[in-house]
Enzyme design. Structure first.
Site, PDB file in Angstrom:
ATOM      1  N   HIS A   1      36.317 -82.861 -26.455  1.00  0.00           N
ATOM      2  CA  HIS A   1      37.223 -82.638 -27.584  1.00  0.00           C
ATOM      3  C   HIS A   1      36.460 -81.997 -28.753  1.00  0.00           C
ATOM      4  O   HIS A   1      36.886 -80.963 -29.297  1.00  0.00           O
ATOM      5  CB  HIS A   1      37.822 -83.982 -28.013  1.00  0.00           C
ATOM      6  N   GLU A   2      35.336 -82.598 -29.115  1.00  0.00           N
ATOM      7  CA  GLU A   2      34.552 -82.075 -30.237  1.00  0.00           C
ATOM      8  C   GLU A   2      33.890 -80.744 -29.877  1.00  0.00           C
ATOM      9  O   GLU A   2      33.738 -79.863 -30.735  1.00  0.00           O
ATOM     10  CB  GLU A   2      33.486 -83.092 -30.661  1.00  0.00           C
TER      11      GLU A   2
ATOM     12  N   HIS B   1      36.302 -77.953 -30.636  1.00  0.00           N
ATOM     13  CA  HIS B   1      36.301 -77.632 -32.069  1.00  0.00           C
ATOM     14  C   HIS B   1      35.080 -76.773 -32.405  1.00  0.00           C
ATOM     15  O   HIS B   1      35.191 -75.757 -33.118  1.00  0.00           O
ATOM     16  CB  HIS B   1      36.242 -78.926 -32.900  1.00  0.00           C
TER      17      HIS B   1
END
Length: 372
Positions: free
Chosen positions: A30-31, A34
């Site tokens: 997820h990170e 980003h």
């Protein structure tokens, strides 16, 4: 039995390890999404942490400090231009570079990347499962086992039978059971709540057999059991068919997930600590993973799929502080022709973050309270 004894009874060391791995991988990807979308647009990322709290390991690479933090819960990326910058007088100033300079579509791309990564990971895991194990058929209920000397055995039901029709009507794709949408095969349970004559039409090794029986749901106030364990029938699937089915299942899950989160918010606002089977806290999640670890690797894959779907949907909710809330603020700025001031965004996001933290505390307290 003490709290810790009760906790040890439902959690296993293997389950805890798998829980940390599943959550850790989901959070890391997820990170990382980003991070990748920010770097792709030329925005620097100051730090990338796996875990939260005190940093136990750090290393500089490609302009980013990569960290391993003590608490194995979540993670974060520090994207340039998302936090205030110190001015010459030491006072905080709104950021003037990096993320703050991106156009609206660029900001949305960075914010959307994390939840989208979890969604794609869930789709990939689901596709892998369907390809290897087959696609559940919602309109067919397979009898997995029959209890010895039960009503089902006397009726003539056998393990491997597939119920295709009930009371002369084909099982539909979807039904409403106890006021909620459900797959058609769950109508077997609904049928057994109604007294009278019923007919199960079963597919037995390619032959159609009609089994007629009289049914009384309760006797002297005691619920009667037919004596079967059943679930959806499973049909073989090619990779493309499994991929398509994965998207269909995800789309069908959206209203159920929204309903589950709405129920959680309602319980939070009324401080209702009663257990909710639809939403689990960290202990409940570890308990589910522990149970799955005892069953099979595929059960763990299914848990990882559900966890990634939950992370994707939760982060997309329009709550300030979450990715969905930040996206909403960017869209509001675009619609009004000018972005919100940095102070306004900070205040709204801070309030949203506080709400999310209180919600997390509530979930943990509710999780723990069932052991007392």
């Amino acid at each position: 039995m003490s709290f810790f004894q009760s906790l040890a009874a439902v959690l296993t060391p293997a389950g805890l390890i798998w829980t940390l791995l599943i959550i850790g991988i989901a959070t890391f990807l997820h990170e990382l999404a980003h991070y990748a979308l920010a770097r792709w647009q030329g925005v620097a990322v100051k730090s990338f942490s796996v875990g939260m709290g005190p940093v136990v390991f750090r290393r500089e690479w490609r302009g980013t400090e990569w960290r391993l933090s003590l608490l194995p819960i979540g993670g974060y990326v520090e994207i340039d231009g998302m936090a205030p910058e110190p001015g010459e007088d030491g006072a905080a100033r709104p950021p003037q570079r990096g993320f703050a300079r991106l156009p609206a579509w660029g900001k949305i791309a960075v914010l959307l990347a994390g939840p989208l990564m979890n969604l794609l990971l869930a789709i990939g895991l689901m596709t892998m499962t369907f390809t290897a194990q087959g696609v559940p058929a919602p309109d067919r209920a397979r009898i997995e086992s029959v209890v010895a000397d039960s009503a089902a055995q006397r009726l003539g039901l056998r393990a491997g039978d597939v119920i295709t029709a009930i009371d002369g009507r084909d099982i539909p794709q979807t039904v409403t059971v106890q006021g909620r949408p459900a797959a058609g095969w769950e109508s077997v349970r609904d049928t057994l709540t109604r007294a009278g004559t019923h007919v199960f039409t079963v597919d037995r090794a390619g032959q159609q057999v009609d089994l007629t029986f009289e049914w009384t749901p309760t006797v002297n106030g005691e619920r009667q059991l037919l004596g079967i364990r059943y679930g959806p029938d499973v049909m073989p699937a090619t990779l493309p068919a499994a991929f398509v089915r994965s998207w269909q299942v995800t789309a069908q899950a959206v209203p159920q997930v929204v309903q589950s989160f709405a129920g959680l918010f309602s319980r939070f606002l009324t401080l209702d600590l009663s257990r909710d089977e639809n939403v689990s806290g960290p202990i409940g999640t570890a308990e589910i993973v522990s149970q799955a670890a005892r069953v099979s690797p595929w059960a763990l894959v299914q848990v990882a799929t559900l966890l990634n779907l939950s992370l994707a949907f939760f982060n997309l909710m329009p709550i300030p502080g979450l990715d969905g809330g930040r996206i909403l603020l960017v869209l509001v700025g675009s619609l009004r022709g000018r972005p919100l001031s940095f102070a306004q965004e900070q205040a709204i996001n801070l309030a949203g973050f506080a709400f999310v933290m209180l919600l997390m505390v509530f979930v943990v307290v509710r999780d723990v309270s069932r052991f007392f």
